[in-house]
Design a protein around this motif. Structure first.
Motif, short mmCIF file in Angstrom:
data_model
loop_
_atom_site.label_atom_id
_atom_site.label_comp_id
_atom_site.label_asym_id
_atom_site.label_seq_id
_atom_site.Cartn_x
_atom_site.Cartn_y
_atom_site.Cartn_z
N GLN A 176 3.92 -6.88 -2.56
CA GLN A 176 3.88 -5.61 -1.83
C GLN A 176 4.01 -4.38 -2.74
OE1 GLN A 176 6.29 -8.06 -0.28
NE2 GLN A 176 4.39 -8.86 0.57
N THR A 235 1.57 -2.44 -3.32
CA THR A 235 0.63 -1.53 -2.64
C THR A 235 -0.37 -0.88 -3.59
OG1 THR A 235 2.01 0.48 -2.73
CG2 THR A 235 2.36 -1.01 -0.86
N MET A 284 -0.44 -1.93 4.87
CA MET A 284 0.71 -2.82 5.04
C MET A 284 1.17 -2.76 6.48
SD MET A 284 4.40 -2.84 3.09
CE MET A 284 3.72 -3.46 1.57
N GLU A 338 3.32 -7.44 5.00
CA GLU A 338 2.18 -8.05 4.32
C GLU A 338 1.02 -7.07 4.27
OE1 GLU A 338 -0.21 -11.01 6.64
OE2 GLU A 338 1.58 -11.06 7.92
N ILE A 339 0.17 -7.27 3.26
CA ILE A 339 -1.04 -6.47 3.09
C ILE A 339 -2.16 -7.12 3.89
CG2 ILE A 339 -2.69 -5.53 1.45
CD1 ILE A 339 0.10 -4.42 1.08
#
Length: 691
Positions: free
Chosen positions: A148, A150, A167, A175-176
């Motif tokens: 994560q 990002t 996300m 979670e992405i």
């Protein structure tokens, strides 16, 4: 400047710098996962913790601004314990199966775990698992490995301009995802693989095929467009396994288009690996000597004006130089590097270049696009335009376009019309965008081949250049009148004068039966039915594309990864590529083929080494000795065009020169990966999705 003390060493940094940047300026290496130099600051991995004197606790250095006199400590017991704790938390749910992960050997998490991991896990509970996402045919996901950080979310939102990742949830359930499962639609999606610090995002076409330490790495130049992206070709044995970008802030920063990255599987399919000669209507295998002798006999008695040569879009400058010299020796002025029939002002070099240089986009404050779709013609350059738009504050960088809008360019664009008639309104000042260009300090105009391949190309060019002068795009110290090429070989061909000489025929006339013998140097991208049925065709290239099927003699050449070569990008920057692997079978470097044939035909070229060819190139144009950027960044004088004849402008719309981004040349058409991308992202798929 702001003076900061890092571990007792004073260092001066610009105001607004972060503590992490100050530490790096002092030569200190700060571990990080979420921080990336070309993305916004997220500050969510906490790996870059440092100690600031008089601060109550360690701070995340990536998002902590410096102040004059600040003292930073990067290697105290407090910092080490904090980083070890962060690493332990990151490894709680991360699978520790590095031997089966494609990121192994170049994984940031793996590297930092060696420095800050304990080697023993205190975590006894079950690790969480995350469902993998289908992001399309290029990017493979193992989302259980995601930490994560990002980076991928910020890249798609900020650089690519396609905010499709985000996300969801929070805490351990974060979670992405793509929200609605869909393939990534950016032409830059492969860069997600490079910026992902772990093995969550890897290359799907090359999954589980090799390890990073097995590769032989060679510097090269991408030829899938005219940007001249700096790349590194990574090969194992005799096969190109991977292509990744190299950092060059003046050209591509550190990004690479998907076509340049993933079309490599086309390098080993449909390859020409030995000469062929057509006998009684059928192609037969032949030796080099047999092919040369057969061609020499065919040329016997043929006058020079009945011989022509047409160069394709992937040629290196050395082969263009050799073929031009051979045609001159044979008495032919029928040479052309414009298989699309484009018109250029060649009275001086600035007439056909991206004069501001690609990095000049960062300095522009207004932009007009004429007959171009930079997202498909040059995705990396388009990302630079988006970067400039975001840096301006989402509104202070106005962009307008003349053309047919077929896709989102990833930044707001004001459409001024589908055809060139909008130029008239801009020239007479009746359109408000003229005032925007005039009020800009550094206005920029980018003209593409949607305008330059039309019958009225000269009139459009003349009108556009007059507009550039009127609004101040051509001024002392700034030349914002730019030509965006689509072919990697085009500027080199123009620089070398690979154009019809006195009384020479251009490509349309050669194709209509104007020549008896036509030499195609990698020229594949034009309708083959245009070639007259009586024309004897010599095809020199590396793929058995449509032109090879039409040829009477086939001379197998080397692809761009299989030869050292010189390429000139759309901004006129001369760049060198090196050989990564050897060509297959009996295929040879293109200039060597031409040099060998010149000896057989009795017109031996005066060089037999690559240095000799490059010396000859420098004779034809000094830019090949100086690097080519001497005059491209500024106005060199009045371009050789007359006052605009607006009555010559036709009213029909500009057409897209790239109708299928993934299928534009012989290499990409031979690539199964690009074929799958074309199926997923192509016009037919887009039409269905729109419905």
């Amino acid at each position: 400047m702001v003076r900061v003390i890092v571990d007792g060493t004073p260092v001066d940094v610009p105001p607004g710098s972060s503590a992490l940047q100050a530490c790096e300026a002092a030569g200190k290496e700060i571990p990080r996962f979420c921080y990336h130099e070309r993305l916004s600051v997220a500050g969510n991995c906490r790996m870059c913790l440092v100690q600031v004197v008089r601060a109550p606790k360690p701070v995340a250095s990536c998002g902590f601004p410096v102040a004059d006199g600040m003292e930073i400590l990067t290697d105290t017991e407090v910092v080490r314990r904090a980083r070890r704790a962060v690493m332990e938390f990151l490894l709680i749910n991360h699978p520790l199966d590095c031997p089966i992960c494609d990121q192994g050997g170049e994984c940031d998490l793996q590297d930092q775990a060696y420095g800050y991991g304990t080697g023993v896990s205190r975590y006894q509970e079950a690790k969480r698992a995350v469902t993998d996402k289908d992001l399309g045919p290029l990017v493979k996901t193992v989302m259980t490995r995601c930490i994560q950080c990002t980076r991928c979310v910020r890249f798609t939102t900020e650089v690519a301009g396609t905010p499709e990742l985000g996300m969801v949830s929070r805490g351990e359930n974060a979670e992405i995802t793509t929200y609605v499962e869909k393939a990534l639609t950016s032409e830059l999606s492969g860069n997600l693989i490079d910026i992902c610090p772990v093995g969550a995002l890897t290359a799907k076409p090359s999954a589980f095929r090799a390890r990073s330490w097995e590769y032989k790495k060679t510097d090269s130049i991408d030829v899938m467009d005219a940007v001249g992206t700096n790349i590194q070709v990574q090969a194992r044995g005799g096969e190109v396994m991977r292509i990744v970008p190299r950092v060059n802030d003046a050209v591509n920063e550190e990004w690479l288009s998907d076509k340049g990255r993933f079309s490599i599987d086309g390098l080993k399919r449909r390859r020409l690996d030995q000469p062929w000669v057509r006998v009684h209507g059928k192609l037969h295998k032949a030796s080099w000597q047999e092919a040369f002798v057969s061609l020499a006999r065919r040329l016997e008695g043929v006058q020079g004006e009945r011989i022509g040569a047409l160069a394709g879009d992937l040629c290196d400058a050395e082969s263009l130089c050799a073929l031009k010299d051979l045609m001159t020796a044979l008495g032919s002025a029928n040479i052309d590097c414009r298989q699309d029939g484009a018109w250029y002002d060649t009275s001086q070099r600035s007439g056909y270049l991206f004069n501001s240089d690609i990095s000049g986009i960062d300095d522009a404050d207004a932009l007009l696009l004429i007959g171009t779709n930079p997202r498909h013609e040059a995705p990396v350059l388009n990302a630079r335009i988006r970067k400039r738009f975001l840096r301006s504050g989402r509104g202070n960088f106005p962009v307008a376009a003349l053309g047919v809008p077929t896709c989102d360019l990833t930044y707001p664009v004001e459409m001024l019309g589908e055809g060139p008639e909008g130029l008239k309104a801009l020239l007479d000042g009746s359109h408000a965008f003229t005032d925007i260009l005039k009020n800009a300090k550094r206005p920029m105009i980018i003209m593409g081949h949607g305008a330059l391949t039309r019958p009225d190309a000269k009139a459009i060019y003349t009108a556009a250049y007059s507009l550039a002068q009127q609004v101040g795009a051509c001024a002392e110290g700034w030349n914002g009148f730019n030509i965006l090429h689509t072919a990697a070989s085009r500027v080199a061909g123009l620089d070398l004068g690979f154009l019809p000489g006195q009384r020479g025929l251009a490509s349309p006339n050669m194709l209509r039966g104007g020549v008896e013998v036509l030499w195609l140097l990698g020229a594949d991208d034009f309708p083959l039915e245009k070639i007259g049925p009586e024309t004897f065709v010599v095809y020199q290239g590396h793929h058995g594309d449509a032109a090879a099927a039409r040829a009477d003699i086939i001379l197998p050449g080397a692809a761009y990864t299989e030869k050292p070569g010189t390429y000139v990008n759309t901004a006129g920057r001369v760049q060198r590529a090196f050989r990564a692997i050897f060509p297959p079978g009996q295929a040879k470097e293109d200039w060597r083929i031409i040099r060998a044939f010149s000896e057989v035909v009795g017109h031996t070229l005066p060089y037999d080494t690559q240095d000799g060819v490059r010396a000859r190139m420098a004779e034809l144009n000094p830019v090949f000795a100086t690097g080519g950027m001497a005059e491209s960044g500024r106005l060199a004088g009045q371009v050789g065009v007359e006052h605009p004849a607006l009555c010559d402008l036709t009213g029909y719309p500009f057409r897209e020169v790239v109708t299928d981004y993934y299928q534009t040349n012989a290499i990409s058409r031979a690539s199964p990966t690009m074929a799958e991308c074309s199926r997923v992202y192509g016009p037919a798929h887009a039409a269905v999705a729109a419905e």
